[in-house]
Scaffold this motif. Sequence first.
Motif, PDB file in Angstrom:
ATOM      1  N   ASN A   1       0.800  -1.206   0.000  1.00 23.58           N
ATOM      2  CA  ASN A   1       0.000   0.000   0.000  1.00 23.58           C
ATOM      3  C   ASN A   1       0.842   1.269   0.000  1.00 23.58           C
ATOM      4  N   GLY A   2       2.177   1.122   0.037  1.00 27.79           N
ATOM      5  CA  GLY A   2       3.045   2.281  -0.077  1.00 27.79           C
ATOM      6  C   GLY A   2       3.343   3.003   1.229  1.00 27.79           C
ATOM      7  N   ASP A   3       2.832   2.501   2.341  1.00 27.88           N
ATOM      8  CA  ASP A   3       3.110   3.141   3.626  1.00 27.88           C
ATOM      9  C   ASP A   3       4.535   2.861   4.063  1.00 27.88           C
ATOM     10  N   PHE A   4       5.101   3.806   4.793  1.00 27.33           N
ATOM     11  CA  PHE A   4       6.456   3.648   5.316  1.00 27.33           C
ATOM     12  C   PHE A   4       6.543   2.422   6.216  1.00 27.33           C
ATOM     13  N   GLU A   5       5.512   2.210   7.028  1.00 31.61           N
ATOM     14  CA  GLU A   5       5.519   1.075   7.957  1.00 31.61           C
ATOM     15  C   GLU A   5       5.459  -0.264   7.223  1.00 31.61           C
ATOM     16  N   GLY A   6       5.022  -0.242   5.986  1.00 29.22           N
ATOM     17  CA  GLY A   6       4.952  -1.461   5.205  1.00 29.22           C
ATOM     18  C   GLY A   6       6.305  -1.910   4.669  1.00 29.22           C
ATOM     19  N   LEU A   7       7.299  -1.032   4.726  1.00 26.66           N
ATOM     20  CA  LEU A   7       8.639  -1.382   4.262  1.00 26.66           C
ATOM     21  C   LEU A   7       9.330  -2.292   5.272  1.00 26.66           C
ATOM     22  N   SER A   8      10.368  -2.978   4.816  1.00 25.94           N
ATOM     23  CA  SER A   8      11.134  -3.816   5.749  1.00 25.94           C
ATOM     24  C   SER A   8      11.870  -2.907   6.735  1.00 25.94           C
ATOM     25  N   TYR A   9      12.244  -3.471   7.882  1.00 25.08           N
ATOM     26  CA  TYR A   9      12.954  -2.680   8.889  1.00 25.08           C
ATOM     27  C   TYR A   9      14.277  -2.152   8.346  1.00 25.08           C
ATOM     28  N   THR A  10      14.929  -2.920   7.500  1.00 23.71           N
ATOM     29  CA  THR A  10      16.196  -2.471   6.916  1.00 23.71           C
ATOM     30  C   THR A  10      15.975  -1.243   6.038  1.00 23.71           C
ATOM     31  N   ASN A  11      14.953  -1.285   5.197  1.00 24.04           N
ATOM     32  CA  ASN A  11      14.671  -0.132   4.339  1.00 24.04           C
ATOM     33  C   ASN A  11      14.227   1.080   5.155  1.00 24.04           C
ATOM     34  N   GLN A  12      13.449   0.866   6.208  1.00 26.98           N
ATOM     35  CA  GLN A  12      13.061   1.974   7.080  1.00 26.98           C
ATOM     36  C   GLN A  12      14.296   2.615   7.696  1.00 26.98           C
ATOM     37  N   LEU A  13      15.211   1.779   8.190  1.00 26.76           N
ATOM     38  CA  LEU A  13      16.436   2.290   8.803  1.00 26.76           C
ATOM     39  C   LEU A  13      17.261   3.082   7.796  1.00 26.76           C
ATOM     40  N   LEU A  14      17.392   2.547   6.581  1.00 24.22           N
ATOM     41  CA  LEU A  14      18.177   3.234   5.552  1.00 24.22           C
ATOM     42  C   LEU A  14      17.545   4.580   5.183  1.00 24.22           C
ATOM     43  N   ILE A  15      16.244   4.621   5.028  1.00 24.46           N
ATOM     44  CA  ILE A  15      15.565   5.880   4.685  1.00 24.46           C
ATOM     45  C   ILE A  15      15.697   6.897   5.813  1.00 24.46           C
ATOM     46  N   LEU A  16      15.446   6.463   7.047  1.00 24.88           N
ATOM     47  CA  LEU A  16      15.545   7.382   8.183  1.00 24.88           C
ATOM     48  C   LEU A  16      16.975   7.863   8.390  1.00 24.88           C
ATOM     49  N   SER A  17      17.948   6.977   8.246  1.00 23.79           N
ATOM     50  CA  SER A  17      19.352   7.370   8.407  1.00 23.79           C
ATOM     51  C   SER A  17      19.766   8.358   7.327  1.00 23.79           C
ATOM     52  N   GLY A  18      19.393   8.075   6.085  1.00 18.04           N
ATOM     53  CA  GLY A  18      19.737   8.986   4.999  1.00 18.04           C
ATOM     54  C   GLY A  18      19.091  10.351   5.162  1.00 18.04           C
ATOM     55  N   THR A  19      17.828  10.356   5.577  1.00 18.58           N
ATOM     56  CA  THR A  19      17.118  11.621   5.792  1.00 18.58           C
ATOM     57  C   THR A  19      17.756  12.407   6.924  1.00 18.58           C
ATOM     58  N   MET A  20      18.150  11.703   7.979  1.00 18.37           N
ATOM     59  CA  MET A  20      18.780  12.380   9.113  1.00 18.37           C
ATOM     60  C   MET A  20      20.129  12.986   8.705  1.00 18.37           C
ATOM     61  N   PHE A  21      20.924  12.252   7.950  1.00 21.68           N
ATOM     62  CA  PHE A  21      22.194  12.794   7.472  1.00 21.68           C
ATOM     63  C   PHE A  21      21.972  14.002   6.571  1.00 21.68           C
ATOM     64  N   LEU A  22      20.958  13.940   5.716  1.00 25.37           N
ATOM     65  CA  LEU A  22      20.661  15.053   4.827  1.00 25.37           C
ATOM     66  C   LEU A  22      20.307  16.310   5.623  1.00 25.37           C
ATOM     67  N   PHE A  23      19.376  16.187   6.564  1.00 22.86           N
ATOM     68  CA  PHE A  23      18.956  17.356   7.332  1.00 22.86           C
ATOM     69  C   PHE A  23      20.053  17.849   8.276  1.00 22.86           C
ATOM     70  N   PHE A  24      20.843  16.938   8.844  1.00 23.18           N
ATOM     71  CA  PHE A  24      21.944  17.371   9.701  1.00 23.18           C
ATOM     72  C   PHE A  24      23.005  18.095   8.880  1.00 23.18           C
TER      73      PHE A  24
END
Length: 83
Positions: A1-24
């Motif tokens: 369904n395209g929700d973030f929670e529907g992604l695997s934990y690895t993909n969630q971690l990668l997206i959140l880590s990348g976003t955090m590095f970008l904003f930092f």
Amino acid sequence: NGDFEGLSYTNQLLILSGTMFLFFGMHNVLQEAIMNVPEFRHNVMLGYMEVFAVTICSFLERKYVAKEKGQVAPISAYPLLTV
């Protein structure tokens, strides 16, 4: 369904880590730009205000969003968090 929670934990971690590095990274670039303004003479206060704002905002988030009451982690865990 395209929700973030529907992604695997690895993909969630990668997206959140990348976003955090970008904003930092953007935060650091902006902070350096502010400190390099010739008339700006409050470099130390900029750091103090940043710490103060993070402290206040995290308190408000814990109290009103997460609705935490009291201490959540055991006191023995706090020294490790300061390393």
